[in-house]
Design a protein around this motif. Sequence first.
Motif, PDB file in Angstrom:
ATOM      1  N   UNK A  37      -4.984   1.020   3.100  1.00  0.00           N
ATOM      2  CA  UNK A  37      -3.818   0.400   3.722  1.00  0.00           C
ATOM      3  C   UNK A  37      -2.899  -0.092   2.610  1.00  0.00           C
ATOM      4  N   UNK A  38      -1.721   0.475   2.512  1.00  0.00           N
ATOM      5  CA  UNK A  38      -0.735   0.057   1.515  1.00  0.00           C
ATOM      6  C   UNK A  38       0.282  -0.844   2.208  1.00  0.00           C
ATOM      7  N   UNK A  39       0.447  -2.039   1.667  1.00  0.00           N
ATOM      8  CA  UNK A  39       1.385  -3.013   2.234  1.00  0.00           C
ATOM      9  C   UNK A  39       2.663  -3.029   1.405  1.00  0.00           C
ATOM     10  N   UNK A  40       3.784  -3.103   2.088  1.00  0.00           N
ATOM     11  CA  UNK A  40       5.068  -3.137   1.394  1.00  0.00           C
ATOM     12  C   UNK A  40       6.025  -4.018   2.184  1.00  0.00           C
ATOM     13  N   UNK A  41       7.259  -4.132   1.738  1.00  0.00           N
ATOM     14  CA  UNK A  41       8.323  -4.787   2.490  1.00  0.00           C
ATOM     15  C   UNK A  41       9.657  -4.323   1.928  1.00  0.00           C
ATOM     16  N   UNK A  42      10.739  -4.843   2.473  1.00  0.00           N
ATOM     17  CA  UNK A  42      12.068  -4.310   2.139  1.00  0.00           C
ATOM     18  C   UNK A  42      12.637  -4.936   0.872  1.00  0.00           C
ATOM     19  N   UNK A  43      12.016  -4.640  -0.249  1.00  0.00           N
ATOM     20  CA  UNK A  43      12.579  -5.009  -1.557  1.00  0.00           C
ATOM     21  C   UNK A  43      12.173  -3.950  -2.567  1.00  0.00           C
ATOM     22  N   UNK A  44      12.913  -3.880  -3.663  1.00  0.00           N
ATOM     23  CA  UNK A  44      12.693  -2.816  -4.641  1.00  0.00           C
ATOM     24  C   UNK A  44      11.303  -2.883  -5.257  1.00  0.00           C
ATOM     25  N   UNK A  45      10.839  -4.094  -5.555  1.00  0.00           N
ATOM     26  CA  UNK A  45       9.537  -4.245  -6.200  1.00  0.00           C
ATOM     27  C   UNK A  45       8.433  -3.617  -5.360  1.00  0.00           C
ATOM     28  N   UNK A  46       8.348  -3.984  -4.094  1.00  0.00           N
ATOM     29  CA  UNK A  46       7.255  -3.488  -3.261  1.00  0.00           C
ATOM     30  C   UNK A  46       7.462  -2.052  -2.815  1.00  0.00           C
ATOM     31  N   UNK A 105      -6.623  11.816  -3.541  1.00  0.00           N
ATOM     32  CA  UNK A 105      -7.813  11.316  -2.862  1.00  0.00           C
ATOM     33  C   UNK A 105      -7.854  11.816  -1.419  1.00  0.00           C
ATOM     34  N   UNK A 106      -9.043  12.029  -0.867  1.00  0.00           N
ATOM     35  CA  UNK A 106      -9.150  12.561   0.493  1.00  0.00           C
ATOM     36  C   UNK A 106      -8.942  11.502   1.582  1.00  0.00           C
ATOM     37  N   UNK A 107      -8.851  10.245   1.203  1.00  0.00           N
ATOM     38  CA  UNK A 107      -8.762   9.159   2.192  1.00  0.00           C
ATOM     39  C   UNK A 107      -7.459   9.220   2.982  1.00  0.00           C
ATOM     40  N   UNK A 108      -7.529   8.733   4.224  1.00  0.00           N
ATOM     41  CA  UNK A 108      -6.301   8.527   4.989  1.00  0.00           C
ATOM     42  C   UNK A 108      -5.596   7.288   4.444  1.00  0.00           C
ATOM     43  N   UNK A 109      -4.266   7.326   4.432  1.00  0.00           N
ATOM     44  CA  UNK A 109      -3.456   6.224   3.916  1.00  0.00           C
ATOM     45  C   UNK A 109      -2.528   5.747   5.020  1.00  0.00           C
ATOM     46  N   UNK A 126       3.126  15.494   4.165  1.00  0.00           N
ATOM     47  CA  UNK A 126       4.554  15.554   3.832  1.00  0.00           C
ATOM     48  C   UNK A 126       5.048  14.201   3.327  1.00  0.00           C
ATOM     49  N   UNK A 127       4.604  13.125   3.974  1.00  0.00           N
ATOM     50  CA  UNK A 127       4.973  11.778   3.535  1.00  0.00           C
ATOM     51  C   UNK A 127       4.476  11.512   2.121  1.00  0.00           C
ATOM     52  N   UNK A 128       3.217  11.880   1.865  1.00  0.00           N
ATOM     53  CA  UNK A 128       2.624  11.652   0.543  1.00  0.00           C
ATOM     54  C   UNK A 128       3.398  12.416  -0.525  1.00  0.00           C
ATOM     55  N   UNK A 129       3.720  13.670  -0.259  1.00  0.00           N
ATOM     56  CA  UNK A 129       4.462  14.486  -1.227  1.00  0.00           C
ATOM     57  C   UNK A 129       5.847  13.899  -1.489  1.00  0.00           C
ATOM     58  N   UNK A 130       6.505  13.432  -0.418  1.00  0.00           N
ATOM     59  CA  UNK A 130       7.850  12.856  -0.577  1.00  0.00           C
ATOM     60  C   UNK A 130       7.808  11.580  -1.425  1.00  0.00           C
ATOM     61  N   UNK A 131       6.875  10.675  -1.128  1.00  0.00           N
ATOM     62  CA  UNK A 131       6.786   9.418  -1.861  1.00  0.00           C
ATOM     63  C   UNK A 131       6.378   9.653  -3.312  1.00  0.00           C
ATOM     64  N   UNK A 132       5.500  10.615  -3.540  1.00  0.00           N
ATOM     65  CA  UNK A 132       5.095  10.960  -4.899  1.00  0.00           C
ATOM     66  C   UNK A 132       6.295  11.482  -5.695  1.00  0.00           C
TER      67      UNK A 132
END
Length: 348
Positions: A164-173, A187-191, A240-246
């Motif tokens: 579980x990756x936590x974020x919010x609406x700022x550049x740092x996170x 990694x094979x895990x679901x994110x 697709x999400x993982x590839x885009x964020x990477x």
Amino acid sequence: MNLKDFLIIKRATDSLGEGELKPYLQFMLAKIKLVKQQEGTSETLAHELIKLYDELKGLQERKVFWSPVPNCTHVHIVIGESFAGSMKQALRGLGLEETHKVISLQENYAIGPLGLDLAEGRMERRNWFSNNIIGGLEEYDEFENEYNEILAKLDLIPKGAEIVVWTSSNACEQIGLRHAVHLLRSKPNSISLYDACSVCEELYNRPDAFIHYMCSGEIPSEKLREAISRLDDKKRLDSTDVARLDKEWKVITEQSGTLRIWRDEAVLEVPADYYDEYLLEKLDDLKPLGGDEGYLKSSRLIGEAIGNCEQFIGDAYFEYRLRELIYKGVLEIKGVPAGMRFYSIRRK
């Protein structure tokens, strides 16, 4: 005190959530008050403060218990030690500390060079902080060891654990999110991805009581408990999400700037002096106390700048820009720029 001891203390206190940090401060102030009232001896105070110091140092050693283990079911990736402390406290409150583990990415991704994928890039980042940010004089070996420690923890995540990756609406996170996905991409895990601030605002805000969180570290642990209890599989990232964020992480790291903001759902690189005029406007708006020759405490100006800024940047960057304005001759200084509490400024 040597640098290593200072870094141990800094990491221990940074890892505490607000609810954990306050009791330590209250304890110290209560003991000091007793000595002032002559209800205790300086020897007793020294002994109790030493015990407190040893306990704080021990927090670093106990952090290992939050590392991934073979039987953990969830691993929470969070940005920043303050948020990590609140997350751990929330998981303890839910009785999940045995199966839910926490990995914190400690960088302020909004500032400084970001070539973290290469040793040369990490050295460049360390040098930039050393040269520009007060308190950024961390030994490169220590910086490198901490980065390798994070990589080792990511490797320990069991294949069946939900990440579980936590974020919010700022550049740092938001950048931290992209870095996390980059590191986890093979990694094979679901994110799953959750915006901590949005979840808590949706859960708790009412027309007559509204809080807008600038960063996840501002959220109290009791509110996080409710957010954690509502985790489901609807926020999972697909390939697709993982590839885009990477890809977005790689684009960000190729940029040469040292300041980034979050605007229109995207990370935007801006010039290093982006907030200089904003700082000067805030200085003009504030009225220094009479009798101080027009000088204003830099800490007051920075506090005002943070409180009114639409972005989460951090006080260290604003303080760095104040010093740059002093060096350029735009501002005059009274005091020593060893920290924002130690000097005042005014228009030259």
